[in-house]
Write an enzyme that holds these catalytic residues in place. Structure first.
Site, PDB file in Angstrom:
ATOM      1  NE  ARG A   1      -7.205   5.287   2.672  1.00  0.00           N
ATOM      2  CZ  ARG A   1      -8.041   4.422   3.214  1.00  0.00           C
ATOM      3  NH1 ARG A   1      -9.279   4.779   3.474  1.00  0.00           N
ATOM      4  NH2 ARG A   1      -7.646   3.197   3.517  1.00  0.00           N
TER       5      ARG A   1
ATOM      6  NE  ARG B   1      -9.577   9.287  -1.764  1.00  0.00           N
ATOM      7  CZ  ARG B   1      -9.980   8.873  -0.573  1.00  0.00           C
ATOM      8  NH1 ARG B   1     -10.133   7.586  -0.349  1.00  0.00           N
ATOM      9  NH2 ARG B   1     -10.196   9.725   0.381  1.00  0.00           N
TER      10      ARG B   1
ATOM     11  CE1 TYR C   1     -13.027  -7.474   1.502  1.00  0.00           C
ATOM     12  CE2 TYR C   1     -11.384  -9.024   0.708  1.00  0.00           C
ATOM     13  CZ  TYR C   1     -11.748  -7.991   1.547  1.00  0.00           C
ATOM     14  OH  TYR C   1     -10.841  -7.483   2.434  1.00  0.00           O
TER      15      TYR C   1
ATOM     16  NE  ARG D   1      -4.252  -1.291   0.171  1.00  0.00           N
ATOM     17  CZ  ARG D   1      -5.299  -1.452   0.973  1.00  0.00           C
ATOM     18  NH1 ARG D   1      -5.492  -0.667   1.992  1.00  0.00           N
ATOM     19  NH2 ARG D   1      -6.163  -2.392   0.716  1.00  0.00           N
TER      20      ARG D   1
ATOM     21  CG  ASP E   1      -8.932  -2.978  -4.338  1.00  0.00           C
ATOM     22  OD1 ASP E   1      -8.336  -2.391  -3.413  1.00  0.00           O
ATOM     23  OD2 ASP E   1      -9.721  -3.909  -4.150  1.00  0.00           O
TER      24      ASP E   1
HETATM   25  O1  CP3 Z   1       0.109  -1.579  -2.487  1.00  0.00           O
HETATM   26  C1  CP3 Z   1      -0.185  -0.665  -3.288  1.00  0.00           C
HETATM   27  O2  CP3 Z   1       0.225   0.518  -3.164  1.00  0.00           O
HETATM   28  C2  CP3 Z   1      -1.005  -1.006  -4.515  1.00  0.00           C
HETATM   29  C3  CP3 Z   1      -2.396  -0.839  -4.467  1.00  0.00           C
HETATM   30  C4  CP3 Z   1      -3.323  -1.782  -3.707  1.00  0.00           C
HETATM   31  C5  CP3 Z   1      -4.562  -1.343  -3.205  1.00  0.00           C
HETATM   32  N1  CP3 Z   1      -5.259  -2.418  -2.741  1.00  0.00           N
HETATM   33  C6  CP3 Z   1      -5.043   0.055  -3.243  1.00  0.00           C
HETATM   34  C7  CP3 Z   1      -6.109   0.447  -2.311  1.00  0.00           C
HETATM   35  C8  CP3 Z   1      -3.238  -3.167  -3.463  1.00  0.00           C
HETATM   36  C9  CP3 Z   1      -2.112  -4.131  -3.743  1.00  0.00           C
HETATM   37  C10 CP3 Z   1      -4.485  -3.537  -2.856  1.00  0.00           C
HETATM   38  C11 CP3 Z   1      -4.816  -4.921  -2.488  1.00  0.00           C
HETATM   39  C12 CP3 Z   1      -6.025  -5.189  -1.690  1.00  0.00           C
HETATM   40  N2  CP3 Z   1      -7.245  -4.604  -1.779  1.00  0.00           N
HETATM   41  C13 CP3 Z   1      -6.117  -6.229  -0.723  1.00  0.00           C
HETATM   42  C14 CP3 Z   1      -5.020  -7.207  -0.377  1.00  0.00           C
HETATM   43  C15 CP3 Z   1      -4.003  -6.593   0.505  1.00  0.00           C
HETATM   44  C16 CP3 Z   1      -4.471  -6.291   1.886  1.00  0.00           C
HETATM   45  O3  CP3 Z   1      -4.538  -5.084   2.208  1.00  0.00           O
HETATM   46  O4  CP3 Z   1      -4.778  -7.214   2.627  1.00  0.00           O
HETATM   47  C17 CP3 Z   1      -7.423  -6.206  -0.200  1.00  0.00           C
HETATM   48  C18 CP3 Z   1      -7.980  -7.112   0.873  1.00  0.00           C
HETATM   49  C19 CP3 Z   1      -8.137  -5.182  -0.893  1.00  0.00           C
HETATM   50  C20 CP3 Z   1      -9.571  -4.815  -0.739  1.00  0.00           C
HETATM   51  C21 CP3 Z   1      -9.717  -3.442  -0.260  1.00  0.00           C
HETATM   52  N3  CP3 Z   1      -9.466  -2.329  -1.028  1.00  0.00           N
HETATM   53  C22 CP3 Z   1     -10.112  -3.020   1.028  1.00  0.00           C
HETATM   54  C23 CP3 Z   1     -10.468  -3.933   2.175  1.00  0.00           C
HETATM   55  C24 CP3 Z   1     -10.095  -1.618   1.001  1.00  0.00           C
HETATM   56  C25 CP3 Z   1     -10.542  -0.703   2.096  1.00  0.00           C
HETATM   57  C26 CP3 Z   1      -9.542  -0.695   3.208  1.00  0.00           C
HETATM   58  C27 CP3 Z   1      -8.978   0.664   3.405  1.00  0.00           C
HETATM   59  O5  CP3 Z   1      -7.755   0.758   3.599  1.00  0.00           O
HETATM   60  O6  CP3 Z   1      -9.781   1.614   3.383  1.00  0.00           O
HETATM   61  C28 CP3 Z   1      -9.635  -1.204  -0.267  1.00  0.00           C
HETATM   62  C29 CP3 Z   1      -9.429   0.179  -0.739  1.00  0.00           C
HETATM   63  C30 CP3 Z   1      -8.050   0.530  -1.200  1.00  0.00           C
HETATM   64  N4  CP3 Z   1      -7.289  -0.207  -2.036  1.00  0.00           N
HETATM   65  C31 CP3 Z   1      -7.354   1.739  -0.907  1.00  0.00           C
HETATM   66  C32 CP3 Z   1      -6.145   1.705  -1.618  1.00  0.00           C
HETATM   67  C33 CP3 Z   1      -5.088   2.780  -1.706  1.00  0.00           C
HETATM   68  C34 CP3 Z   1      -7.888   2.881  -0.044  1.00  0.00           C
HETATM   69  C35 CP3 Z   1      -8.999   3.499  -0.818  1.00  0.00           C
HETATM   70  C36 CP3 Z   1      -9.064   4.986  -0.743  1.00  0.00           C
HETATM   71  O7  CP3 Z   1      -8.181   5.682  -1.306  1.00  0.00           O
HETATM   72  O8  CP3 Z   1     -10.037   5.447  -0.167  1.00  0.00           O
END
Ligand code: CP3
Length: 362
Positions: A31, A40, A154, A27, A77
Site C-alpha cells: 500500500r 487493488r 491465526y 511487502r 498472503d
Molecule cells: O512481500 C510481498 O510483497 C508479498 C506479499 C505478501 C503479503 N503478505 C501481501 C499482503 C506476503 C509475503 C505476506 C505475508 C504475510 N501475511 C505475513 C507474514 C509476514 C509478516 O508481515 O509478518 C502475515 C503475518 C500475513 C497476514 C496478513 N496479511 C496480515 C496480518 C495482514 C494485514 C496487515 C496489514 O498490513 O494490513 C495482511 C494483508 C496483506 N498481505 C496486505 C498485503 C499487501 C495488505 C492488504 C491490503 O492491501 O489492504
C-alpha cells in the site's frame, strides 16, 4: 535452463560471489505504492487481488518497475492456506485478517485435512506461472508460506492477537490438539511450497512471524521442529536448479544457531539483531537476510544512507573464525519486517542505491 540476467540474490544464498549486495524488501508490493492501491481498487479488495493471476502478476512487477530490486516475491498472503482448509478468510477494512470459522473444537481439529494445492490453491500456482513469464528471467521469483506455528496462531485465534491467549492455552492445556493442527498444516505447507516450486519459483521463504512470542522450549517444539520437517521435504532441486530456502522467525534472535541448523540456506533477521554478531554466530552455515528497521525509511535520505551503511559495515567487517574466501558474500539486504504502508516511496531509492553502491570488502 537459460541464466537469469541478475542472480545475485540466489548467489548470495548459495554463498557464491556476487556483483553487489542484493536487496529486496518484505511487502515490497503493497500500500505504500500508489499504483498498488490503484490495482487493488480495480480488483475490488485485497483477496480478489490475490485470486486474480493477472492482477497479482501486475502488482508483483510494480516495485521492480520503480526500483532496482534483485528479487521479486509472489503476490499472495500466508493465510490462503488456512482459507483453502475451509476456515473462511476475510479482511475487515483496517482490522486485518479474520476467519469465519476459527479452529478450537476437538472435532474440527480431528477433521482438519491438507488441501490439494493444484485444486483449491490453483490461483496461486497460476499467479506463479504468470509472474515467472512476465519476469522473463530478469530476477528470481521467491515463493513463500507461513510457518505452521504462525498459521496456527491465526487459525486458532481467528485473526490477529495481542496476547495469543487461545493458542497458548491450547499449547499448555492440550498440546496434543496443537500438535495435530501443526502436523496437518505442515503437510499442507509442504504440498503448497512444492507446487510453487513446480510452477517456477526459484527460492522459498517461511514466514514465522509469531515464533518470537514463544519460550525457547516451546519455540523448538511447536515452531522450529515443524519448519525443519518442511525443509526436509521440499524439492531442493528442480529443473536442474537448486532451490534455496530462507527461514524468518521474527523475534528469533536468541535462537539463531538453532534456526541455522534447521536445514535452511538463509536466515531472515529482524532489526533487534546485530548483523555482525549474527554472522559470527552462524555465518559459516547459512546466508543472512535483513535487517534494517523499516521505520528508518521515515527519516530523510542522509539518515537512511547512514543507517544502511552501518548495517552493511557490521556484516562485512565481522570476522568469522576459520573461514576464508567468502567474506564478500552471504548477505541479502532487506528490512527487518515488512515495509510500512506509510513509507514515502521516494525514500526507498536512497536505501537501494546505498546498498548497491557499498563496496564489497577486498
Ligand atoms: O512481500 C510481498 O510483497 C508479498 C506479499 C505478501 C503479503 N503478505 C501481501 C499482503 C506476503 C509475503 C505476506 C505475508 C504475510 N501475511 C505475513 C507474514 C509476514 C509478516 O508481515 O509478518 C502475515 C503475518 C500475513 C497476514 C496478513 N496479511 C496480515 C496480518 C495482514 C494485514 C496487515 C496489514 O498490513 O494490513 C495482511 C494483508 C496483506 N498481505 C496486505 C498485503 C499487501 C495488505 C492488504 C491490503 O492491501 O489492504
Amino acid at each position: 535452463m537459460t541464466r537469469l540476467q541478475n542472480d545475485d540474490f540466489l548467489r548470495a544464498l548459495r554463498k557464491e560471489a556476487v556483483t553487489r549486495t542484493p536487496i529486496w524488501l518484505m511487502r515490497q508490493a503493497g500500500r505504500y505504492l500508489p499504483e498498488y492501491c490503484a490495482s487493488r481498487k480495480r480488483a475490488g479488495d485485497f483477496l480478489s487481488l490475490c485470486k486474480s493471476p493477472d492482477l497479482a502478476t501486475e502488482v508483483t512487477l510494480q516495485p521492480l518497475a520503480r526500483y532496482d530490486l534483485d528479487a521479486a516475491i509472489l503476490f499472495s498472503d500466508i493465510l490462503t492456506v488456512p482459507d483453502a482448509m475451509g476456515l473462511g478468510l476475510y479482511f475487515e477494512s483496517g482490522e486485518g485478517p479474520r476467519f469465519l470459522r476459527p479452529l478450537r473444537e476437538e472435532a474440527d481439529i480431528a477433521a482438519l485435512t491438507a488441501p490439494d494445492p493444484s485444486v483449491s490453491l490453483r490461483y496461486v500456482m497460476d499467479a506463479v506461472s504468470s509472474t515467472v513469464r512476465a519476469l522473463n528471467r530478469s530476477v528470481p521469483l521467491i515463493g513463500f508460506s507461513g510457518s505452521p506455528w504462525t498459521l496456527a496462531c491465526y487459525m486458532v485465534e481467528g485473526g490477529g492477537s495481542k496476547d495469543f491467549r487461545q493458542i497458548k492455552t491450547m499449547l499448555y492445556a492440550r498440546p496434543d490438539l496443537l500438535h495435530r493442527i501443526l502436523a496437518v498444516t505442515s503437510e499442507a505447507v509442504i504440498a503448497y511450497l512444492n507446487a510453487q516450486i513446480e510452477s517456477g519459483v526459484q527460492a522459498v521463504m517461511l514466514f514465522d512471524t509469531w515464533g518470537g512470542v514463544l519460550s525457547t522450549a516451546a519455540y523448538r517444539e511447536f515452531s522450529l521442529a515443524y519448519m525443519a520437517r518442511i525443509l526436509a521435504a521440499l524439492h531442493r532441486t528442480w529443473a536442474g536448479e537448486t532451490i534455496p530456502a530462507i527461514v524468518f522467525t521474527k523475534g528469533g534472535g536468541l535462537w539463531l544457531e538453532d534456526v541455522a541448523r534447521s536445514g535452511c540456506d538463509g536466515v531472515g533477521l529482524d532489526w533487534s539483531v546485530d548483523l555482525g554478531e549474527a554472522r559470527r554466530r552462524v555465518g559459516s552455515h547459512v546466508a543472512l537476510q535483513g535487517n534494517l528497521d523499516p521505520y528508518v525509511l521515515f527519516a530523510p535520505p542522509d539518515v537512511i544512507e547512514r543507517e544502511a551503511r552501518a548495517t552493511l559495515a557490521s556484516f562485512y567487517h565481522s570476522e568469522i573464525q576459520g573461514e576464508s574466501g567468502n567474506s564478500r558474500t552471504g548477505l541479502i539486504f532487506n528490512l527487518g519486517h515488512g515495509i510500512s504502508q506509510f513509507t514515502p516511496p521516494e525514500h526507498v531509492h536512497a536505501l537501494i542505491e546505498t546498498v548497491h553502491g557499498y563496496p564489497l570488502p577486498e
